[in-house]
Structure formats: structure tokens, C-alpha cells
Design a protein around this motif. Sequence first.
Motif, PDB file in Angstrom:
ATOM      1  N   PRO A   1       2.631  -3.813  -0.337  1.00 14.97           N
ATOM      2  CA  PRO A   1       2.299  -3.424  -1.712  1.00 14.97           C
ATOM      3  C   PRO A   1       1.079  -2.525  -1.835  1.00 14.97           C
ATOM      4  O   PRO A   1       0.955  -1.796  -2.830  1.00 14.97           O
ATOM      5  CB  PRO A   1       2.057  -4.773  -2.404  1.00 14.97           C
ATOM      6  N   THR A   2       0.159  -2.544  -0.840  1.00 10.72           N
ATOM      7  CA  THR A   2      -1.013  -1.668  -0.916  1.00 10.72           C
ATOM      8  C   THR A   2      -0.802  -0.338  -0.208  1.00 10.72           C
ATOM      9  O   THR A   2      -1.698   0.508  -0.220  1.00 10.72           O
ATOM     10  CB  THR A   2      -2.256  -2.358  -0.313  1.00 10.72           C
TER      11      THR A   2
ATOM     12  N   ALA B   1     -16.067  -8.187  -1.037  1.00 12.27           N
ATOM     13  CA  ALA B   1     -15.678  -6.801  -0.772  1.00 12.27           C
ATOM     14  C   ALA B   1     -16.689  -6.128   0.151  1.00 12.27           C
ATOM     15  O   ALA B   1     -17.890  -6.359   0.053  1.00 12.27           O
ATOM     16  CB  ALA B   1     -15.578  -6.035  -2.089  1.00 12.27           C
ATOM     17  N   ASP B   2     -16.178  -5.302   1.041  1.00 11.56           N
ATOM     18  CA  ASP B   2     -17.006  -4.538   1.975  1.00 11.56           C
ATOM     19  C   ASP B   2     -17.043  -3.091   1.504  1.00 11.56           C
ATOM     20  O   ASP B   2     -16.106  -2.322   1.751  1.00 11.56           O
ATOM     21  CB  ASP B   2     -16.429  -4.643   3.383  1.00 11.56           C
ATOM     22  N   PHE B   3     -18.128  -2.700   0.830  1.00 11.63           N
ATOM     23  CA  PHE B   3     -18.168  -1.380   0.227  1.00 11.63           C
ATOM     24  C   PHE B   3     -18.445  -0.265   1.228  1.00 11.63           C
ATOM     25  O   PHE B   3     -18.391   0.916   0.868  1.00 11.63           O
ATOM     26  CB  PHE B   3     -19.168  -1.367  -0.933  1.00 11.63           C
ATOM     27  N   SER B   4     -18.706  -0.639   2.476  1.00  8.78           N
ATOM     28  CA  SER B   4     -18.790   0.399   3.505  1.00  8.78           C
ATOM     29  C   SER B   4     -17.417   1.002   3.767  1.00  8.78           C
ATOM     30  O   SER B   4     -17.302   2.091   4.335  1.00  8.78           O
ATOM     31  CB  SER B   4     -19.362  -0.177   4.802  1.00  8.78           C
TER      32      SER B   4
ATOM     33  N   GLY C   1      -6.133  -7.061  -2.527  1.00 13.17           N
ATOM     34  CA  GLY C   1      -6.121  -5.923  -1.619  1.00 13.17           C
ATOM     35  C   GLY C   1      -5.979  -6.263  -0.152  1.00 13.17           C
ATOM     36  O   GLY C   1      -5.505  -5.437   0.644  1.00 13.17           O
ATOM     37  N   SER C   2      -6.374  -7.472   0.246  1.00 12.86           N
ATOM     38  CA  SER C   2      -6.255  -7.884   1.647  1.00 12.86           C
ATOM     39  C   SER C   2      -4.959  -8.631   1.926  1.00 12.86           C
ATOM     40  O   SER C   2      -4.701  -9.022   3.071  1.00 12.86           O
ATOM     41  CB  SER C   2      -7.442  -8.768   2.035  1.00 12.86           C
TER      42      SER C   2
ATOM     43  N   GLY D   1     -11.278  -8.471  -1.369  1.00 11.89           N
ATOM     44  CA  GLY D   1     -12.049  -8.648  -2.586  1.00 11.89           C
ATOM     45  C   GLY D   1     -11.680  -7.723  -3.725  1.00 11.89           C
ATOM     46  O   GLY D   1     -12.253  -7.814  -4.812  1.00 11.89           O
ATOM     47  N   ILE D   2     -10.702  -6.818  -3.507  1.00 15.38           N
ATOM     48  CA  ILE D   2     -10.285  -5.853  -4.520  1.00 15.38           C
ATOM     49  C   ILE D   2      -8.987  -6.327  -5.160  1.00 15.38           C
ATOM     50  O   ILE D   2      -8.055  -6.744  -4.466  1.00 15.38           O
ATOM     51  CB  ILE D   2     -10.093  -4.455  -3.909  1.00 15.38           C
ATOM     52  N   VAL D   3      -8.920  -6.268  -6.485  1.00 10.91           N
ATOM     53  CA  VAL D   3      -7.777  -6.787  -7.229  1.00 10.91           C
ATOM     54  C   VAL D   3      -7.186  -5.687  -8.101  1.00 10.91           C
ATOM     55  O   VAL D   3      -7.922  -4.912  -8.730  1.00 10.91           O
ATOM     56  CB  VAL D   3      -8.185  -7.980  -8.119  1.00 10.91           C
TER      57      VAL D   3
END
Length: 277
Positions: free
Chosen positions: A159-160, A229-232, A129-130, A108-110
Motif C-alpha cells: 500500500p505504500t 518517526a525518523d526524520f533523517s 507507513g511501516s 510513525g507516519i499515518v
Amino acid sequence: MFFKPISAAAAVALAASGMVSAQTSTKCNPLSTNCPADPAFGSERANCDFTQGACSAFQVLAGTTLDYNGNGAAFTIRQQNDAPTIATGRYIFFGRVDIVLQAAPGKGIVTSVVLQSDDLDEIDWEWIGSDNVEAQSNYFSKGDTSTYNRGAFHPVVNPTGSFHTYTIEWTPQIINWMIDGNSVRTLTPEQAKGGAAYPQTPMQIKLGTWVGGGTASAPGTVQWAGGYADFSAAPFVGYYKSISIVDYAGSDGPSFTSVNEYVYGDRSGSSKSIWSN
């Protein structure tokens, strides 16, 4: 199928404001009204080494706090409405941008590198991000988001988790997207509706990370971003190490003459209508 409900520049702005919309935005659209001239890079090249700190070529947008270290500028996502973004105060009218970065990880992160004009022409690099095996290229013309078939995917190793050099070279004849010096995609005006959908007006450069998989995001955006996105697992950090910006000042190569600004001569959005001072 490449499915993306808004352009990268619009998504970054909307994420930063906590809003979700299918509309792109601009402070002043020269296709509909008289707008101030765009300050030009002209013959002055920008070479930013973010491992040494902030770069004067960029403005930090509202709500953005960056850290700088040996990896460069750290763009950090800690919560849903975070969207750290910086943008140049000056514009290129065709040109070349080379950037060394490591994209932010996380579903979920771009991470986005966006070239965008006042009339919403746009050329992008983006990373999900995934998705740790690809980068994405895209372009838009005059804010047209009626179709989403212009994106493409390009293999890249880790790439990450590692740094790569990503390039956009944009001329009146061709747009060339490159990874580590190798061309992975080209676009000519003829391939963009005979030139009608070809990005061709002066552009700022914007760098940022944002949450595509937010709870308020459109379903298509969430799907494209790889899920919610999993903010944990936060924080999610993308690193921009360096960037080089060269303005071609309306031509197909670097400008060696002094150019102060770009002016829209009419409301056509054609490169032929742009004149420089």
C-alpha cells in the motif's frame, strides 16, 4: 490488539497544531447547541482528478501546502508538526466515497481518509507507513473514545508503494469497506450496539497525512503508529490520485433531487432527526 488513543480526525487536527490530547473536537456540536446547517453535496457528485491539480470540492486547511504531479496530490511530511490536510466544504448524508491513493511510507507516519460529522460520528481508512501489508478500517460514534475495539486490519499488497482503490459505502443499513472493488468488512447497525453506536449523521470527507510517532505523541499513539518517526529519512510522501463522492441524501442510494443543506432537528444525533432543505 488494536490500540489507538484518539480518532483519526482528531489526530490529524492535533498533529497539525502540534498538540496531543485524547479528545476529539468539532467547531460546533449539535448535540449540545444550535449549529449552522451543513451544506450538502445532494445530487451534485464530486469527481476529482488530482493529477490535473487542485479540486474545488476540497478546502486546503491551515498549514497545508500540496504539490500536484502525475501521481496526484502529494501530501508531504518533512518535520514533526507537518499534517497536510484537505476537507470538503460540503457534506454527505450517507453515500459512497471511492479514492485511489498510495499511502505515505515511514515508521510513525499515518495516512488517513476520514468521514466525520459535526457530532463526531466517524468512518475511517488508515495506513501505517511501516506496515506495507495492511490497511485499517475504523469507526466512531458521537466522539466516543472510551474503547478502542472497533478497528480492523485488511491485507493489501504494497500500500505504500502502489496505488489501490479504497471505498466506503455508507447507508442506513450497512457500512461496506472495499479494497479494489472487493468487500473486506461490513458493519450493520445491529453490530454497533443495536444502532446506538452506528455512524448516522452528515459527514465531511477529510484527506491527510500526519505524524503518529511524534516525540509529543501519547505512548499509545506511538505504539499504534509503529514507533517514533525518523526524520533523517524524510520526506515521507503520500499520493492521492483521485476521489469520487456520491451523496445518498439520507437514503440508501444516490440522490437525484436537489438538496442544499442538512439540519439537525434535535440533539439526539439520530439520522431520523436530520432533515434536508
